[in-house]
Design a protein around this motif. Structure first.
Motif, PDB file in Angstrom:
ATOM      1  N   TYR A  23      20.964 -14.945   1.385  1.00 33.19           N
ATOM      2  CA  TYR A  23      20.624 -15.058   2.799  1.00 33.19           C
ATOM      3  C   TYR A  23      19.170 -15.482   2.912  1.00 33.19           C
ATOM      4  O   TYR A  23      18.341 -15.127   2.074  1.00 33.19           O
ATOM      5  CB  TYR A  23      20.879 -13.742   3.542  1.00 33.19           C
ATOM      6  CG  TYR A  23      22.354 -13.495   3.738  1.00 33.19           C
ATOM      7  CD1 TYR A  23      23.097 -14.312   4.585  1.00 33.19           C
ATOM      8  CD2 TYR A  23      23.023 -12.499   3.045  1.00 33.19           C
ATOM      9  CE1 TYR A  23      24.465 -14.135   4.730  1.00 33.19           C
ATOM     10  CE2 TYR A  23      24.385 -12.310   3.179  1.00 33.19           C
ATOM     11  CZ  TYR A  23      25.106 -13.135   4.031  1.00 33.19           C
ATOM     12  OH  TYR A  23      26.456 -12.964   4.178  1.00 33.19           O
ATOM     13  N   SER A  28      19.020 -11.168   8.320  1.00 29.96           N
ATOM     14  CA  SER A  28      20.484 -11.337   8.398  1.00 29.96           C
ATOM     15  C   SER A  28      21.171  -9.986   8.551  1.00 29.96           C
ATOM     16  O   SER A  28      22.136  -9.854   9.295  1.00 29.96           O
ATOM     17  CB  SER A  28      21.025 -12.000   7.128  1.00 29.96           C
ATOM     18  OG  SER A  28      20.567 -13.305   7.022  1.00 29.96           O
ATOM     19  N   GLN A  59      22.413 -18.090   9.892  1.00 30.64           N
ATOM     20  CA  GLN A  59      23.341 -18.065   8.765  1.00 30.64           C
ATOM     21  C   GLN A  59      24.419 -17.001   8.973  1.00 30.64           C
ATOM     22  O   GLN A  59      25.606 -17.259   8.780  1.00 30.64           O
ATOM     23  CB  GLN A  59      22.516 -17.738   7.521  1.00 30.64           C
ATOM     24  CG  GLN A  59      23.064 -18.216   6.233  1.00 30.64           C
ATOM     25  CD  GLN A  59      22.087 -17.895   5.099  1.00 30.64           C
ATOM     26  OE1 GLN A  59      21.020 -17.290   5.305  1.00 30.64           O
ATOM     27  NE2 GLN A  59      22.460 -18.299   3.911  1.00 30.64           N
ATOM     28  N   LEU A  82      21.663 -25.908   7.648  1.00 32.96           N
ATOM     29  CA  LEU A  82      22.683 -24.928   7.264  1.00 32.96           C
ATOM     30  C   LEU A  82      24.027 -25.447   7.776  1.00 32.96           C
ATOM     31  O   LEU A  82      24.069 -26.108   8.822  1.00 32.96           O
ATOM     32  CB  LEU A  82      22.424 -23.597   7.981  1.00 32.96           C
ATOM     33  CG  LEU A  82      21.398 -22.616   7.441  1.00 32.96           C
ATOM     34  CD1 LEU A  82      21.131 -21.526   8.477  1.00 32.96           C
ATOM     35  CD2 LEU A  82      21.897 -21.981   6.140  1.00 32.96           C
TER      36      LEU A  82
END
Ligand SMILES: C[S@@+](CC[C@H](N)C(=O)[O-])C[C@H]1O[C@@H](n2cnc3c(N)ncnc32)[C@H](O)[C@@H]1O
Length: 214
Positions: A23, A28, A59, A82
């Motif tokens: 991550y 996250s 993410q 991403l």
């Protein structure tokens, strides 16, 4: 996440765990914890992530709206690409950036607006708090203008004298509001996340349209 997760947390902390699990940032885990508890994301959802760099929240959100959802990530700082994330560079307070967000949404209303925006810390608690409140206010403005009816907002704010008035505004606009301190936040920090569900207003409608639909 079982025993290994607990052992990791004790020994390595969230930073090391983020690295190990690929991550972008320890943040996250904050948004995963919020989503596990309050059910913010859904597959196919459309998410706007304000103050997104380096991309830990984007993410996590992209993972939870997969396979057909989309995240629009905005930051003054650069952010590497991403999957399932459209990255925009700009200041959320500017009209130009707001137009860019509208462009990336292509007429759709997001289900979720996130803001983890933080000011550059001046080291003066009162000044930092009022700058954080200004950023939180601009996130609320973006949510008011974009969010679909019944959509959700998660917004960070430093606790301080502007906090009660900000919370009052959010309470007026959303059916459910909770001030949440995620376990993955550093314990000394005064930051708090307001989780607000069920936007009361227009402009979105409350149909179950997904990000993959035109
Ligand atoms: C704590 S970091 C966000 C971390 C991110 N949520 C993650 O998971 O990786 C705060 C971010 O807010 C951004 N920021 C602060 N003020 C902003 C503004 N006016 N417009 C856009 N981004 C802003 C900063 O550049 C910084 O990247």
């Amino acid at each position: 996440m079982g025993k290994a997760w607990l052992r990791d947390r004790r020994r390595d902390g969230y930073y090391r765990m983020a690295k190990r699990l690929n991550y972008r940032s320890r943040a996250s885990f904050k948004i995963f914890q919020i989503d596990d508890r309050y059910r913010i994301f859904r597959p196919g959802g459309l998410v706007v992530d304000l103050g997104a760099s380096p991309g830990g929240w984007s993410q996590a959100a992209a993972e939870r709206v997969a396979p057909n959802g989309l995240v629009v990530a905005v930051d003054t700082a650069t952010m590497a690409p991403l999957e399932r994330v459209t990255v925009l560079r700009g200041d959320v307070r500017s009209e130009e950036t707001r137009r860019d967000i509208l462009g990336a949404l292509a007429g759709r209303h997001p289900n979720v607006v996130l803001s983890d925006m933080s000011p550059n810390l001046a080291g003066n608690a009162s000044l930092d708090q009022s700058r954080s409140a200004e950023l939180a206010q601009s996130a609320l403005d973006v949510a008011r203008s974009l969010l679909r009816s019944r959509g959700h907002l998660v917004v960070k704010i430093f606790q301080g004298e502007d906090f009660p008035e900000f919370l009052r505004q959010v309470r007026a606009d959303f059916r459910f509001t909770k001030a949440h301190s995620p376990k993955a936040s550093r314990s000394a920090s005064s930051e708090i996340y307001i989780v607000a569900k069920g936007y009361r207003g227009p402009p979105g409608d409350d149909s179950e349209e997904s990000a993959s639909e035109e």
